[in-house]
Design a protein around this motif. Structure first.
Motif, PDB file in Angstrom:
ATOM      1  N   ASP A 207       0.785  -1.240   0.000  1.00 45.08           N
ATOM      2  CA  ASP A 207       0.000   0.000   0.000  1.00 45.08           C
ATOM      3  C   ASP A 207       0.818   1.291   0.000  1.00 45.08           C
ATOM      4  N   ASP A 208       2.121   1.191   0.282  1.00 44.01           N
ATOM      5  CA  ASP A 208       2.899   2.441   0.346  1.00 44.01           C
ATOM      6  C   ASP A 208       4.201   2.365  -0.445  1.00 44.01           C
ATOM      7  N   LEU A 209       4.171   1.497  -1.459  1.00 47.06           N
ATOM      8  CA  LEU A 209       5.358   1.263  -2.277  1.00 47.06           C
ATOM      9  C   LEU A 209       5.857   2.529  -2.993  1.00 47.06           C
ATOM     10  N   GLU A 210       4.920   3.301  -3.541  1.00 45.74           N
ATOM     11  CA  GLU A 210       5.320   4.503  -4.290  1.00 45.74           C
ATOM     12  C   GLU A 210       6.014   5.521  -3.406  1.00 45.74           C
ATOM     13  N   ALA A 211       5.444   5.754  -2.228  1.00 44.58           N
ATOM     14  CA  ALA A 211       6.041   6.724  -1.308  1.00 44.58           C
ATOM     15  C   ALA A 211       7.420   6.244  -0.863  1.00 44.58           C
ATOM     16  N   ALA A 212       7.564   4.938  -0.658  1.00 44.55           N
ATOM     17  CA  ALA A 212       8.854   4.396  -0.233  1.00 44.55           C
ATOM     18  C   ALA A 212       9.905   4.571  -1.331  1.00 44.55           C
ATOM     19  N   VAL A 213       9.507   4.298  -2.568  1.00 45.78           N
ATOM     20  CA  VAL A 213      10.458   4.460  -3.678  1.00 45.78           C
ATOM     21  C   VAL A 213      10.820   5.936  -3.848  1.00 45.78           C
ATOM     22  N   ALA A 214       9.823   6.817  -3.715  1.00 45.06           N
ATOM     23  CA  ALA A 214      10.091   8.257  -3.826  1.00 45.06           C
ATOM     24  C   ALA A 214      11.067   8.714  -2.750  1.00 45.06           C
ATOM     25  N   SER A 215      11.135   7.973  -1.634  1.00 51.75           N
ATOM     26  CA  SER A 215      11.948   8.396  -0.495  1.00 51.75           C
ATOM     27  C   SER A 215      13.248   7.607  -0.363  1.00 51.75           C
ATOM     28  N   GLY A 216      13.593   6.810  -1.369  1.00 55.41           N
ATOM     29  CA  GLY A 216      14.910   6.177  -1.363  1.00 55.41           C
ATOM     30  C   GLY A 216      14.959   4.696  -1.069  1.00 55.41           C
ATOM     31  N   SER A 217      13.818   4.020  -1.011  1.00 54.38           N
ATOM     32  CA  SER A 217      13.840   2.571  -0.783  1.00 54.38           C
ATOM     33  C   SER A 217      14.687   1.862  -1.838  1.00 54.38           C
ATOM     34  N   THR A 218      15.404   0.820  -1.425  1.00 47.70           N
ATOM     35  CA  THR A 218      16.118  -0.020  -2.405  1.00 47.70           C
ATOM     36  C   THR A 218      15.523  -1.424  -2.471  1.00 47.70           C
TER      37      THR A 218
END
Ligand code: PLP
Length: 234
Positions: A207-218
């Motif tokens: 549910d929060d994949l996009e926000a995580a990627v926008a914030s630097g998730s690898t």
């Protein structure tokens, strides 16, 4: 095409879109398929569709699946991540079977994992779970205690510290989710500024994949998005 393979394809597309929206290289975020509660056949289906990295929350369920998959698909090398809370009495079986542990949140657990890692296996790859949004009942080390724990874990001989993992509570909107994820990114950056070389930021779920990627998730950990809804736990 099976449902699992089409859902995997959909998540991969969503990852590419999220990377592009964040002006990050597509392919800079890996997908961990969280297979908890699903059986070996579902995992095998995902493997046939090209997925190699899987996450499990419950130790015994995970170990049973690791063993089952080795029998089902002996020719394929899989990567298994333990992502659930870890009691000290479970560390041995984890050290013997998993490739990664993302839920290290205290030194005692890390020491036991290092001591119990069999000599014929490569170092166990670990992330420290950090409680970024500070919920009092949540697992994860507090941001204040993170530096000491990270430096102590980094010198354990049979572990390789790779980075941080976090599971923030659902946020009311995209910006709020990003703000929490960015704290994890800053914690990783400050450890690296202090001389570490950490390359993994495990954050983001269905549910929060996009926000995580926008914030630097690898590394995003996706369960329902890949395998469908889970039966409620009883
Ligand atoms: C279950 C779980 C996930 C996957 O959650 P979904 O909402 O199904 O994508 C990711 N990380 C952890 C630690 C989990 O327990």
């Amino acid at each position: 095409m099976t449902t699992i393979s089409s859902q995997l394809q959909h998540i991969q597309q969503q990852l590419v879109q999220s990377c592009l929206a964040a002006t990050r290289a597509p392919g800079s975020v890996r997908l961990l398929a969280v297979s908890k509660t699903f059986g070996p056949d579902a995992v095998a289906e995902a493997v046939q569709a090209g997925q190699r990295a899987f996450g499990e929350n419950y130790v015994q369920e995970g170990v049973d699946k690791i063993v089952a998959l080795r029998k089902l698909l002996p020719e394929v090398q899989l990567e298994w991540h333990c992502i659930g809370p870890l009691q000290t009495n479970k560390t041995r079986v984890v050290a013997e079977h998993f490739d990664w542990v993302q839920s290290v949140d205290r030194l005692k657990v890390a020491q036991r994992l290092s001591d119990q890692r069999p000599a014929h296996l490569p170092a166990l790859q670990v992330c420290i779970q950090v409680n970024v949004d500070g919920g009092p009942t949540k697992s994860g080390v507090s941001p204040a205690d993170l530096p000491d724990l990270a430096h102590a874990v980094a010198v354990l001989p049979h572990l390789k510290l790779r980075g941080l993992m976090c599971i923030p509570d659902p946020a009311p909107n995209f910006e709020a989710a990003c703000a929490v994820f960015r704290q994890a990114k800053e914690l990783l950056a400050s450890l690296n500024a202090a001389g570490m070389a950490l390359d993994t930021l495990s954050m983001g779920m269905s549910d929060d994949l996009e926000a995580a990627v926008a914030s630097g998730s690898t590394l995003v950990r996706v369960g329902r998005g890949v395998f469908g809804a889970r039966a409620p736990k009883i």
